[in-house]
Write a protein that holds these residues in place. Structure first.
Motif, PDB file in Angstrom:
ATOM      1  N   VAL A   1      -2.611  47.198 -73.704  1.00 52.71           N
ATOM      2  CA  VAL A   1      -3.776  46.071 -74.293  1.00 52.71           C
ATOM      3  C   VAL A   1      -3.035  44.859 -74.860  1.00 52.71           C
ATOM      4  CG1 VAL A   1      -4.871  48.064 -75.299  1.00 52.71           C
ATOM      5  CG2 VAL A   1      -3.348  47.224 -76.763  1.00 52.71           C
ATOM      6  N   ASN A   2      -1.800  44.777 -74.923  1.00 55.41           N
ATOM      7  CA  ASN A   2      -1.327  43.468 -75.138  1.00 55.41           C
ATOM      8  C   ASN A   2      -1.536  42.361 -74.212  1.00 55.41           C
ATOM      9  OD1 ASN A   2       0.453  41.658 -75.992  1.00 55.41           O
ATOM     10  ND2 ASN A   2       2.383  42.845 -75.548  1.00 55.41           N
ATOM     11  N   PRO A   3      -2.149  41.312 -74.711  1.00 58.64           N
ATOM     12  CA  PRO A   3      -2.550  40.431 -73.644  1.00 58.64           C
ATOM     13  C   PRO A   3      -1.293  39.613 -73.252  1.00 58.64           C
ATOM     14  CG  PRO A   3      -3.369  39.650 -75.893  1.00 58.64           C
ATOM     15  CD  PRO A   3      -2.809  41.188 -76.166  1.00 58.64           C
ATOM     16  N   SER A   4      -0.170  39.414 -74.034  1.00 61.20           N
ATOM     17  CA  SER A   4       0.937  38.808 -73.453  1.00 61.20           C
ATOM     18  C   SER A   4       1.900  39.823 -72.892  1.00 61.20           C
ATOM     19  CB  SER A   4       1.562  37.829 -74.585  1.00 61.20           C
ATOM     20  OG  SER A   4       1.689  38.646 -75.682  1.00 61.20           O
ATOM     21  N   CYS A   5       1.550  41.055 -72.706  1.00 61.91           N
ATOM     22  CA  CYS A   5       2.479  41.862 -71.900  1.00 61.91           C
ATOM     23  C   CYS A   5       2.964  41.148 -70.298  1.00 61.91           C
ATOM     24  CB  CYS A   5       1.783  43.022 -71.687  1.00 61.91           C
ATOM     25  SG  CYS A   5       2.937  44.338 -70.881  1.00 61.91           S
ATOM     26  N   PRO A   6       4.137  41.296 -70.191  1.00 65.70           N
ATOM     27  CA  PRO A   6       4.769  40.431 -68.819  1.00 65.70           C
ATOM     28  C   PRO A   6       4.081  41.323 -67.802  1.00 65.70           C
ATOM     29  CG  PRO A   6       6.628  40.936 -70.207  1.00 65.70           C
ATOM     30  CD  PRO A   6       5.374  41.558 -71.026  1.00 65.70           C
ATOM     31  N   GLN A   7       4.058  42.644 -67.949  1.00 72.41           N
ATOM     32  CA  GLN A   7       3.629  43.552 -67.026  1.00 72.41           C
ATOM     33  C   GLN A   7       1.970  43.016 -66.433  1.00 72.41           C
ATOM     34  OE1 GLN A   7       5.329  45.220 -65.127  1.00 72.41           O
ATOM     35  NE2 GLN A   7       3.522  45.790 -63.763  1.00 72.41           N
ATOM     36  N   LYS A   8       1.057  42.737 -67.626  1.00 75.20           N
ATOM     37  CA  LYS A   8       0.001  42.312 -67.398  1.00 75.20           C
ATOM     38  C   LYS A   8      -0.069  40.831 -66.533  1.00 75.20           C
ATOM     39  CE  LYS A   8      -4.126  43.169 -70.006  1.00 75.20           C
ATOM     40  NZ  LYS A   8      -4.356  44.263 -70.813  1.00 75.20           N
ATOM     41  N   SER A   9       1.029  39.973 -66.894  1.00 71.29           N
ATOM     42  CA  SER A   9       1.071  38.631 -65.911  1.00 71.29           C
ATOM     43  C   SER A   9       1.459  39.244 -64.548  1.00 71.29           C
ATOM     44  CB  SER A   9       2.009  37.806 -66.530  1.00 71.29           C
ATOM     45  OG  SER A   9       1.635  37.578 -67.966  1.00 71.29           O
ATOM     46  N   VAL A  10       2.160  40.196 -64.411  1.00 67.47           N
ATOM     47  CA  VAL A  10       2.796  40.526 -63.032  1.00 67.47           C
ATOM     48  C   VAL A  10       1.473  40.920 -62.251  1.00 67.47           C
ATOM     49  CG1 VAL A  10       4.113  42.281 -61.630  1.00 67.47           C
ATOM     50  CG2 VAL A  10       5.092  40.846 -63.672  1.00 67.47           C
ATOM     51  N   HIS A  11       0.714  41.887 -62.919  1.00 63.57           N
ATOM     52  CA  HIS A  11      -0.224  42.429 -62.268  1.00 63.57           C
ATOM     53  C   HIS A  11      -1.438  41.311 -61.863  1.00 63.57           C
ATOM     54  CE1 HIS A  11      -3.853  44.985 -61.554  1.00 63.57           C
ATOM     55  NE2 HIS A  11      -3.112  45.952 -61.429  1.00 63.57           N
ATOM     56  N   LYS A  12      -1.554  40.135 -62.722  1.00 69.27           N
ATOM     57  CA  LYS A  12      -2.630  39.178 -62.739  1.00 69.27           C
ATOM     58  C   LYS A  12      -2.057  38.409 -61.355  1.00 69.27           C
ATOM     59  CE  LYS A  12      -3.285  36.420 -66.027  1.00 69.27           C
ATOM     60  NZ  LYS A  12      -3.504  36.096 -67.184  1.00 69.27           N
ATOM     61  N   LEU A  13      -0.851  38.015 -61.436  1.00 65.25           N
ATOM     62  CA  LEU A  13      -0.451  37.129 -60.324  1.00 65.25           C
ATOM     63  C   LEU A  13      -0.820  37.930 -59.039  1.00 65.25           C
ATOM     64  CD1 LEU A  13       2.137  34.710 -61.731  1.00 65.25           C
ATOM     65  CD2 LEU A  13      -0.228  34.856 -61.911  1.00 65.25           C
ATOM     66  N   ALA A  14      -0.359  39.265 -59.276  1.00 66.57           N
ATOM     67  CA  ALA A  14      -0.539  39.914 -57.676  1.00 66.57           C
ATOM     68  C   ALA A  14      -1.842  39.839 -57.423  1.00 66.57           C
ATOM     69  CB  ALA A  14       0.398  41.339 -57.923  1.00 66.57           C
ATOM     70  N   ASN A  15      -2.459  40.163 -58.235  1.00 64.11           N
ATOM     71  CA  ASN A  15      -4.264  39.983 -57.814  1.00 64.11           C
ATOM     72  C   ASN A  15      -4.569  38.827 -57.256  1.00 64.11           C
ATOM     73  OD1 ASN A  15      -6.934  41.514 -58.184  1.00 64.11           O
ATOM     74  ND2 ASN A  15      -7.067  39.614 -59.474  1.00 64.11           N
ATOM     75  N   PHE A  16      -4.109  37.856 -57.931  1.00 71.56           N
ATOM     76  CA  PHE A  16      -4.492  36.508 -57.242  1.00 71.56           C
ATOM     77  C   PHE A  16      -4.279  36.465 -56.082  1.00 71.56           C
ATOM     78  CE2 PHE A  16      -3.573  32.056 -56.625  1.00 71.56           C
ATOM     79  CZ  PHE A  16      -4.575  31.199 -57.182  1.00 71.56           C
ATOM     80  N   PHE A  17      -2.817  36.765 -55.556  1.00 70.45           N
ATOM     81  CA  PHE A  17      -2.295  36.544 -54.248  1.00 70.45           C
ATOM     82  C   PHE A  17      -3.200  37.710 -53.147  1.00 70.45           C
ATOM     83  CE2 PHE A  17       1.725  34.963 -56.399  1.00 70.45           C
ATOM     84  CZ  PHE A  17       1.607  33.880 -55.745  1.00 70.45           C
ATOM     85  N   ASP A  18      -3.535  38.687 -53.884  1.00 76.50           N
ATOM     86  CA  ASP A  18      -4.322  39.630 -53.237  1.00 76.50           C
ATOM     87  C   ASP A  18      -5.735  39.352 -52.941  1.00 76.50           C
ATOM     88  OD1 ASP A  18      -4.214  42.284 -52.066  1.00 76.50           O
ATOM     89  OD2 ASP A  18      -5.321  42.970 -53.754  1.00 76.50           O
ATOM     90  N   VAL A  19      -6.457  38.889 -53.828  1.00 76.14           N
ATOM     91  CA  VAL A  19      -7.674  38.562 -53.581  1.00 76.14           C
ATOM     92  C   VAL A  19      -7.879  37.509 -52.571  1.00 76.14           C
ATOM     93  CG1 VAL A  19      -9.602  37.605 -54.744  1.00 76.14           C
ATOM     94  CG2 VAL A  19      -8.561  39.244 -55.848  1.00 76.14           C
ATOM     95  N   LEU A  20      -6.983  36.622 -52.856  1.00 79.47           N
ATOM     96  CA  LEU A  20      -7.387  35.182 -51.880  1.00 79.47           C
ATOM     97  C   LEU A  20      -6.375  35.358 -50.441  1.00 79.47           C
ATOM     98  CD1 LEU A  20      -6.739  32.162 -54.280  1.00 79.47           C
ATOM     99  CD2 LEU A  20      -8.578  32.996 -53.257  1.00 79.47           C
ATOM    100  N   ALA A  21      -5.958  36.788 -50.361  1.00 86.91           N
ATOM    101  CA  ALA A  21      -5.334  37.072 -49.100  1.00 86.91           C
ATOM    102  C   ALA A  21      -4.249  36.161 -48.714  1.00 86.91           C
ATOM    103  CB  ALA A  21      -6.440  37.187 -47.843  1.00 86.91           C
ATOM    104  N   ILE A  22      -3.447  35.911 -49.848  1.00 86.08           N
ATOM    105  CA  ILE A  22      -2.373  34.799 -49.314  1.00 86.08           C
ATOM    106  C   ILE A  22      -1.057  35.503 -48.907  1.00 86.08           C
ATOM    107  CG2 ILE A  22      -0.644  33.308 -50.519  1.00 86.08           C
ATOM    108  CD1 ILE A  22      -2.979  32.469 -52.456  1.00 86.08           C
ATOM    109  N   ASP A  23      -0.551  35.329 -47.840  1.00 83.22           N
ATOM    110  CA  ASP A  23       0.741  36.182 -47.434  1.00 83.22           C
ATOM    111  C   ASP A  23       1.965  35.466 -47.917  1.00 83.22           C
ATOM    112  OD1 ASP A  23      -0.752  37.677 -45.672  1.00 83.22           O
ATOM    113  OD2 ASP A  23      -0.678  36.452 -43.957  1.00 83.22           O
ATOM    114  N   GLY A  24       2.913  36.271 -48.013  1.00 78.53           N
ATOM    115  CA  GLY A  24       4.514  35.854 -48.475  1.00 78.53           C
ATOM    116  C   GLY A  24       4.739  36.363 -49.875  1.00 78.53           C
ATOM    117  N   ALA A  25       3.983  36.736 -50.553  1.00 73.64           N
ATOM    118  CA  ALA A  25       4.130  36.989 -52.080  1.00 73.64           C
ATOM    119  C   ALA A  25       4.290  38.350 -52.357  1.00 73.64           C
ATOM    120  CB  ALA A  25       3.214  36.240 -53.102  1.00 73.64           C
ATOM    121  N   GLY A  26       5.470  38.952 -52.224  1.00 75.20           N
ATOM    122  CA  GLY A  26       5.687  40.167 -52.354  1.00 75.20           C
ATOM    123  C   GLY A  26       5.891  40.615 -53.684  1.00 75.20           C
TER     124      GLY A  26
END
Ligand SMILES: [Zn+2]
Length: 297
Positions: free
Chosen positions: A38-63
Motif C-alpha cells: 500500500v506504500n505509494p513510494s515503495c520501490p517495488q511499486k515503481s518497478v512494477h509500474k515501469l515494467a507495466n509501461f514497457f509491457d503495455v506499449l510492447a517496447i522491446d529491450g527493457a528486461g
C-alpha cells in the motif's frame, strides 16, 4: 507446468506475507487475489509500474534487470521521469542497460511506441492500476466525464480532479458493477492524477479512439415513434460509439430508426422523400454488431 493439485495445496496452505518484503509497508489483498504493497513510494511499486509501461506499449529491450536498475540505481519513480529521460537523450536508460548501444536502442523503441496514437483506456493502463486492465478501463470511455478526452485530455483531467472519489464511485460504468470496484479504481486514479497529468503535459502522446469506440464514425441516427427499447439507451449507445443523434430528418441524416415500418408519420414521409434509409431497431442492432459494437448501453 504446475500441477493443479500442487496449486490447490499451495493456495490452501500458503501463509501470505504480512508486510512488503521491500519496504516493509502494509500489504493489501485485492479482489483478484493479487497482493500489493500500500506504500505509494515503495520501490517495488515503481518497478512494477515501469515494467507495466514497457509491457503495455510492447517496447522491446527493457528486461527485468533494466527496469529494476532504472528504479533502484537511476532513481526513477514515475512515468514522466522515464519519458523525460528518453526525450532528453536517454542517459538513464543507458545507465540501466549498462550499455550505450542498448540504451540507445531502447530509447528508439520507446520513442517509436509513444509516437503511435493511443486510446484513452490504453493510455490510462500505462499507470498500472492494480486489477484494472486496458479492457476493463475501456468502460470509462463511455462515461460523460471522460467524453471530452480526445479533444482536451488536460481539461478532462482537471474536471476529474474536481470530483470527489465518492461522486465518481456513483457513476454508472459499463463493466463496473460494485461500488467498491469503482471506489478502488478512482482511489488509484486520484493517487496517480498528478503523474497522469504530467505525462499528458509532456505532449508525447496523441490520442485516438480505439476502433470499437469510433465504430459509428460520424454516422447519424434519428429515433422516432414508439419502440420496445428505451430510446435513451439507444441514443447513448450511438453517441458513445462515435455516432450522432439527430432530432429531425434532413438529407444529411443516415438512418431514421422506427419500429413500425409502415409508419405514415411526418418524419417517415420526409425520410422517404429525401431517400434517407429507414430501419427498425432490430436492424439498428444488426448494424451495430456489423460495425464491431458488442455492448448496448
Ligand atoms: Zn513495499
Amino acid at each position: 507446468m504446475v500441477p493443479e493439485k500442487y496449486k490447490e495445496y499451495v493456495a490452501s496452505n500458503i501463509e501470505f506475507p504480512k508486510e512488503c518484503p521491500v519496504c516493509h509497508g502494509e500489504l493489501n489483498v485485492l479482489d483478484n487475489g493479487m497482493v500489493c504493497c500500500v506504500n505509494p513510494s515503495c520501490p517495488q511499486k515503481s518497478v512494477h509500474k515501469l515494467a507495466n509501461f514497457f509491457d503495455v506499449l510492447a517496447i522491446d529491450g527493457a528486461g527485468e534487470s533494466c527496469v529494476s536498475a532504472l528504479v533502484n540505481e537511476v532513481g526513477m519513480k514515475r512515468i514522466p521521469e522515464l519519458i523525460s529521460d528518453a526525450i532528453s537523450g536517454g542517459n538513464g536508460l543507458s545507465a540501466a542497460m549498462k550499455s550505450q548501444v542498448n540504451g540507445a536502442k531502447l530509447r528508439k523503441n520507446m520513442l517509436a511506441a509513444m509516437n503511435e496514437p493511443i486510446s484513452m483506456s490504453k493510455f490510462l493502463s500505462l499507470f498500472d492500476f492494480d486489477g484494472f486492465s486496458e479492457a476493463k478501463l475501456s468502460g470509462l470511455e463511455r462515461l460523460e466525464v471522460f467524453g471530452g478526452w480526445y479533444e482536451n485530455p488536460l481539461g478532462t483531467l482537471a474536471t476529474l480532479r474536481s470530483y470527489t472519489p465518492e461522486k465518481l464511485a456513483m457513476l454508472v460504468i459499463p463493466g463496473f458493477s460494485a461500488y467498491e470496484v469503482k471506489l478502488n479504481l478512482f482511489t488509484q486514479m486520484f493517487d496517480r492524477l498528478d503523474e497522469i497529468t504530467g505525462t499528458v503535459e509532456m505532449g508525447k502522446f496523441t490520442f485516438k479512439k480505439s476502433v470499437e469506440m469510433d465504430a459509428l464514425g460520424g454516422m447519424s441516427f434519428c429515433f422516432t415513434g414508439a419502440m420496445e427499447y428505451n430510446r435513451d439507451d439507444l441514443e447513448r449507445t450511438v453517441k458513445a460509439y462515435g455516432g450522432l443523434v439527430k432530432g429531425s430528418v434532413s438529407a444529411k441524416l443516415d438512418y431514421l430508426v422506427q419500429a413500425d415500418e409502415n409508419s405514415t408519420s411526418t418524419k417517415s414521409k420526409k425520410a422517404k422523400q429525401l431517400g434517407v434509409k429507414i430501419i427498425t431497431p432490430e436492424k439498428f442492432f444488426a448494424l451495430l454488431k456489423e460495425k464491431g459494437v458488442n455492448t448496448i448501453l
